[in-house]
Scaffold this motif. Structure first.
Motif, PDB file in Angstrom:
ATOM      1  N   ARG A 234      -2.256 -22.519 -46.780  1.00 46.17           N
ATOM      2  CA  ARG A 234      -1.204 -23.467 -46.415  1.00 46.17           C
ATOM      3  C   ARG A 234      -1.334 -23.919 -44.958  1.00 46.17           C
ATOM      4  O   ARG A 234      -1.139 -25.092 -44.650  1.00 46.17           O
ATOM      5  CB  ARG A 234       0.164 -22.827 -46.645  1.00 46.17           C
ATOM      6  CG  ARG A 234       1.312 -23.774 -46.352  1.00 46.17           C
ATOM      7  CD  ARG A 234       2.647 -23.196 -46.804  1.00 46.17           C
ATOM      8  NE  ARG A 234       3.686 -24.178 -46.608  1.00 46.17           N
ATOM      9  CZ  ARG A 234       4.335 -24.350 -45.468  1.00 46.17           C
ATOM     10  NH1 ARG A 234       4.063 -23.587 -44.439  1.00 46.17           N
ATOM     11  NH2 ARG A 234       5.254 -25.282 -45.347  1.00 46.17           N
ATOM     12  N   ARG A 235      -1.650 -23.004 -44.081  1.00 42.37           N
ATOM     13  CA  ARG A 235      -1.710 -23.365 -42.660  1.00 42.37           C
ATOM     14  C   ARG A 235      -2.862 -24.322 -42.362  1.00 42.37           C
ATOM     15  O   ARG A 235      -2.750 -25.199 -41.506  1.00 42.37           O
ATOM     16  CB  ARG A 235      -1.852 -22.098 -41.811  1.00 42.37           C
ATOM     17  CG  ARG A 235      -0.720 -21.096 -41.974  1.00 42.37           C
ATOM     18  CD  ARG A 235       0.603 -21.591 -41.425  1.00 42.37           C
ATOM     19  NE  ARG A 235       1.710 -20.799 -41.972  1.00 42.37           N
ATOM     20  CZ  ARG A 235       2.978 -20.930 -41.586  1.00 42.37           C
ATOM     21  NH1 ARG A 235       3.296 -21.809 -40.660  1.00 42.37           N
ATOM     22  NH2 ARG A 235       3.914 -20.203 -42.148  1.00 42.37           N
TER      23      ARG A 235
ATOM     24  N   ARG B 206     -10.531 -30.778 -48.923  1.00 41.30           N
ATOM     25  CA  ARG B 206      -9.277 -30.328 -49.524  1.00 41.30           C
ATOM     26  C   ARG B 206      -9.527 -29.459 -50.754  1.00 41.30           C
ATOM     27  O   ARG B 206      -8.815 -28.486 -51.000  1.00 41.30           O
ATOM     28  CB  ARG B 206      -8.428 -31.549 -49.890  1.00 41.30           C
ATOM     29  CG  ARG B 206      -7.077 -31.192 -50.511  1.00 41.30           C
ATOM     30  CD  ARG B 206      -6.277 -32.457 -50.791  1.00 41.30           C
ATOM     31  NE  ARG B 206      -5.002 -32.139 -51.414  1.00 41.30           N
ATOM     32  CZ  ARG B 206      -3.927 -31.762 -50.755  1.00 41.30           C
ATOM     33  NH1 ARG B 206      -3.979 -31.625 -49.460  1.00 41.30           N
ATOM     34  NH2 ARG B 206      -2.802 -31.513 -51.382  1.00 41.30           N
TER      35      ARG B 206
ATOM     36  N   PRO C  80      -3.249 -29.078 -43.780  1.00 40.37           N
ATOM     37  CA  PRO C  80      -3.106 -30.393 -43.142  1.00 40.37           C
ATOM     38  C   PRO C  80      -4.332 -30.835 -42.330  1.00 40.37           C
ATOM     39  O   PRO C  80      -4.391 -31.993 -41.899  1.00 40.37           O
ATOM     40  CB  PRO C  80      -1.887 -30.212 -42.222  1.00 40.37           C
ATOM     41  CG  PRO C  80      -1.166 -29.027 -42.761  1.00 40.37           C
ATOM     42  CD  PRO C  80      -2.217 -28.134 -43.307  1.00 40.37           C
ATOM     43  N   TYR C  81      -5.273 -29.925 -42.119  1.00 41.11           N
ATOM     44  CA  TYR C  81      -6.452 -30.241 -41.303  1.00 41.11           C
ATOM     45  C   TYR C  81      -7.686 -30.488 -42.178  1.00 41.11           C
ATOM     46  O   TYR C  81      -8.814 -30.405 -41.699  1.00 41.11           O
ATOM     47  CB  TYR C  81      -6.714 -29.113 -40.312  1.00 41.11           C
ATOM     48  CG  TYR C  81      -5.570 -28.902 -39.343  1.00 41.11           C
ATOM     49  CD1 TYR C  81      -5.520 -29.573 -38.128  1.00 41.11           C
ATOM     50  CD2 TYR C  81      -4.511 -28.035 -39.659  1.00 41.11           C
ATOM     51  CE1 TYR C  81      -4.460 -29.394 -37.249  1.00 41.11           C
ATOM     52  CE2 TYR C  81      -3.457 -27.844 -38.794  1.00 41.11           C
ATOM     53  CZ  TYR C  81      -3.430 -28.531 -37.587  1.00 41.11           C
ATOM     54  OH  TYR C  81      -2.378 -28.344 -36.714  1.00 41.11           O
TER      55      TYR C  81
ATOM     56  N   ASP D 184       7.984 -28.978 -41.103  1.00 45.01           N
ATOM     57  CA  ASP D 184       7.897 -29.815 -42.293  1.00 45.01           C
ATOM     58  C   ASP D 184       6.547 -29.712 -42.994  1.00 45.01           C
ATOM     59  O   ASP D 184       6.277 -30.428 -43.969  1.00 45.01           O
ATOM     60  CB  ASP D 184       8.175 -31.277 -41.940  1.00 45.01           C
ATOM     61  CG  ASP D 184       7.155 -31.872 -40.967  1.00 45.01           C
ATOM     62  OD1 ASP D 184       6.213 -31.148 -40.550  1.00 45.01           O
ATOM     63  OD2 ASP D 184       7.295 -33.067 -40.621  1.00 45.01           O
ATOM     64  N   GLY D 185       5.672 -28.823 -42.512  1.00 45.60           N
ATOM     65  CA  GLY D 185       4.378 -28.617 -43.141  1.00 45.60           C
ATOM     66  C   GLY D 185       3.278 -29.520 -42.632  1.00 45.60           C
ATOM     67  O   GLY D 185       2.129 -29.408 -43.076  1.00 45.60           O
ATOM     68  N   SER D 186       3.583 -30.402 -41.698  1.00 45.83           N
ATOM     69  CA  SER D 186       2.566 -31.291 -41.131  1.00 45.83           C
ATOM     70  C   SER D 186       1.797 -30.594 -40.024  1.00 45.83           C
ATOM     71  O   SER D 186       2.210 -29.535 -39.528  1.00 45.83           O
ATOM     72  CB  SER D 186       3.209 -32.563 -40.585  1.00 45.83           C
ATOM     73  OG  SER D 186       4.091 -32.242 -39.511  1.00 45.83           O
ATOM     74  N   ALA D 187       0.674 -31.179 -39.622  1.00 44.41           N
ATOM     75  CA  ALA D 187      -0.147 -30.596 -38.564  1.00 44.41           C
ATOM     76  C   ALA D 187       0.602 -30.613 -37.239  1.00 44.41           C
ATOM     77  O   ALA D 187       1.063 -31.669 -36.784  1.00 44.41           O
ATOM     78  CB  ALA D 187      -1.454 -31.365 -38.434  1.00 44.41           C
TER      79      ALA D 187
ATOM     80  N   PRO E 232      -2.020 -32.710 -34.324  1.00 44.30           N
ATOM     81  CA  PRO E 232      -2.687 -33.728 -35.154  1.00 44.30           C
ATOM     82  C   PRO E 232      -3.978 -34.267 -34.570  1.00 44.30           C
ATOM     83  O   PRO E 232      -4.787 -34.856 -35.301  1.00 44.30           O
ATOM     84  CB  PRO E 232      -1.629 -34.835 -35.266  1.00 44.30           C
ATOM     85  CG  PRO E 232      -0.722 -34.624 -34.090  1.00 44.30           C
ATOM     86  CD  PRO E 232      -0.697 -33.153 -33.859  1.00 44.30           C
TER      87      PRO E 232
ATOM     88  N   ILE F 260       1.051 -25.442 -38.204  1.00 43.15           N
ATOM     89  CA  ILE F 260       1.880 -26.452 -38.852  1.00 43.15           C
ATOM     90  C   ILE F 260       3.294 -26.444 -38.295  1.00 43.15           C
ATOM     91  O   ILE F 260       3.794 -25.444 -37.787  1.00 43.15           O
ATOM     92  CB  ILE F 260       1.912 -26.269 -40.384  1.00 43.15           C
ATOM     93  CG1 ILE F 260       2.549 -24.951 -40.790  1.00 43.15           C
ATOM     94  CG2 ILE F 260       0.511 -26.385 -40.962  1.00 43.15           C
ATOM     95  CD1 ILE F 260       2.701 -24.788 -42.304  1.00 43.15           C
ATOM     96  N   SER F 261       3.930 -27.605 -38.418  1.00 45.75           N
ATOM     97  CA  SER F 261       5.324 -27.767 -38.017  1.00 45.75           C
ATOM     98  C   SER F 261       6.233 -27.336 -39.158  1.00 45.75           C
ATOM     99  O   SER F 261       5.784 -27.025 -40.260  1.00 45.75           O
ATOM    100  CB  SER F 261       5.587 -29.227 -37.648  1.00 45.75           C
ATOM    101  OG  SER F 261       4.736 -29.632 -36.580  1.00 45.75           O
TER     102      SER F 261
END
Length: 307
Positions: free
Chosen positions: A188-189, A4, A192-193, A146-149, A152, A143-144
Motif C-alpha cells: 500500500r505504501r 503497478r 502511489p509511486y 488520503d492514500g496519495s503520494a 509526489p 503516503i498522505s
C-alpha cells in the motif's frame, strides 16, 4: 523500474493502519526537532518525526536478556525507570542532484513535514527517497492520509533484497500473524509511486555522495547509507543499531524486531567495530536527538558520544 502489476500482484491494498505496534504509534514531541550536519560540501539534516514510549522495556523488548539485566543497563546509562523513549529520526541530504530522504518516518502525525519546514526543507523539494528497509515506521510517511503520494516529486530506491522479500506472496503466507500485516502495508505504501521505483544492490551509489552498505539482519535486505564527500563521512545506519544504552553497551543483545537475530548481532558487532576504529560519525534512526555522534569502546561493549 517496477510497475503497478508487480506492486499489486501479491494482494490487495491494506487498511489504513501503519502496521506499527500500538505502543509505537505515538507522536510525542522530541527536542531539538532537527539537527544539521556538514559532510564536506554536503549537508545532512536529521529531522525528528516524533517519538513513542514503550512503558516497560524490561518486558519482551530484549529477547535474550533478563528483565533485571535490561533495568541494570538503563541504570548504567543514567536513566531512571524502565520506560523506553523511541524517537523516529529521518535523515535528509542536500546533494548536487537535489534533496534526498533516507526513509520517511511513520506517517502517523504531521511531525516530519512540520519539522522539515522548520529546518528550511520543503517536502516538495525531495527528488529521491532511498529506504533502509520496509518496517512500518520507515515507510509509513510515503503516503498522505488520503492514500496519495506524500512526496509526489520523488523517485523511490529500494534495497533489492528487501523488495524481493516483502513483495513475495510465499513469504507472506509463511509469516507469523504479527509480521504478516507488514506485507500488505508495504504494497500500500509504495502503490502511489508505481513506475518510479528502482531496486538497488548493496554497494550501489543511490545519489551523488550517498552509497548503500549491506547491514542485513534487522530485516532481510536492510542497508545503511554512507554519506561521503572528500575525506568527510557519515554513516546513516537505520535500525542496524538502535537504543545505544542497550544495544551498543551489549551488542550481543537483540530486540524483538530483529528478524534474523544471529545475522543482526553479527552486523551490529561489525558496524560498531568499524565506527569505533575509523571514528566515522553515525546517525541512528532511534537514537535520542540530536541522533548523531561517535562510537567508542567501553569495556566489553561500546557507547555513543553524542554531538
Amino acid at each position: 523500474m517496477i510497475d503497478r502489476r508487480t506492486l499489486l500482484a501479491a494482494g490487495t491494498a491494506a487498511a489504513m493502519s501503519p502496521a506499527l505496534p500500538a505502543w509505537a504509534q505515538g507522536g510525542g514531541a522530541t527536542n531539538p526537532p532537527f539537527h544539521h550536519i556538514a559532510v564536506g560540501s554536503l549537508r545532512a539534516t536529521v529531522v525528528n518525526d516524533g517519538a513513542a514510549t514503550r512503558p516497560d522495556a524490561t518486558q519482551g523488548f530484549v529477547v535474550n536478556a533478563e528483565p533485571a539485566q535490561v533495568a541494570s543497563a538503563f541504570r548504567a546509562a543514567g536513566q531512571a525507570g524502565n520506560a523506553l523513549e523511541n524517537p523516529y529520526n529521518v535523515t535528509l541530504v542536500r546533494t548536487p542532484a537535489g534533496l534526498v530522504a533516507l526513509d520517511v518516518g511513520t506517517g502517523a502525525t504531521p511531525a516530519l513535514m512540520t519539522n522539515m519546514r522548520a529546518a528550511g526543507l520543503d517536502p516538495a523539494e525531495v527528488v529521491l527517497i532511498a529506504h533502509t528497509h520496509f518496517h512500518g515506521d520507515h515507510i509509513g510517511g510515503l503516503i498522505s492520509s488520503d492514500g496519495s503520494a506524500a512526496f509526489p516529486n520523488a523517485r523511490i530506491m529500494v534495497p533489492e533484497g528487501e523488495w524481493r522479500f516483502w513483495m513475495d506472496a510465499g513469504e507472506e503466507s509463511r509469516a507469523t500473524p504479527a509480521r504478516r500485516p507488514g506485507f500488505a502495508n508495504a504494497r500500500r505504501r509504495f502503490a502511489p509511486y508505481q513506475g518510479k521505483i528502482t531496486p538497488f544492490a548493496p554497494g550501489a551509489q543511490v545519489a551523488p555522495g550517498i552509497s548503500a552498505a549491506a547491514s542485513h539482519g534487522h530485516s532481510p535486505g536492510h542497508v545503511s547509507f554512507l554519506v561521503a564527500d572528500g575525506g568527510a563521512q557519515l554513516l546513516v545506519i537505520g535500525d542496524a543499531i538502535t537504543t545505544p544504552s542497550l544495544f551498543m553497551a551489549n551488542p550481543e543483545w537483540y530486540p524483538v524486531f530483529d528478524m534474523d537475530p544471529t545475522m543482526a548481532v553479527a552486523t551490529r558487532r561489525r558496524l560498531l567495530d568499524q565506527l569505533a576504529t575509523d571514528r566515522i560519525p553515525v546517525v541512528g534512526y532511534h537514537f535520542p536527538m540530536p541522533a548523531t555522534g561517535r562510537v567508542e569502546r567501553a569495556g566489553t561493549g561500546y557507547r555513543l558520544i553524542a554531538g
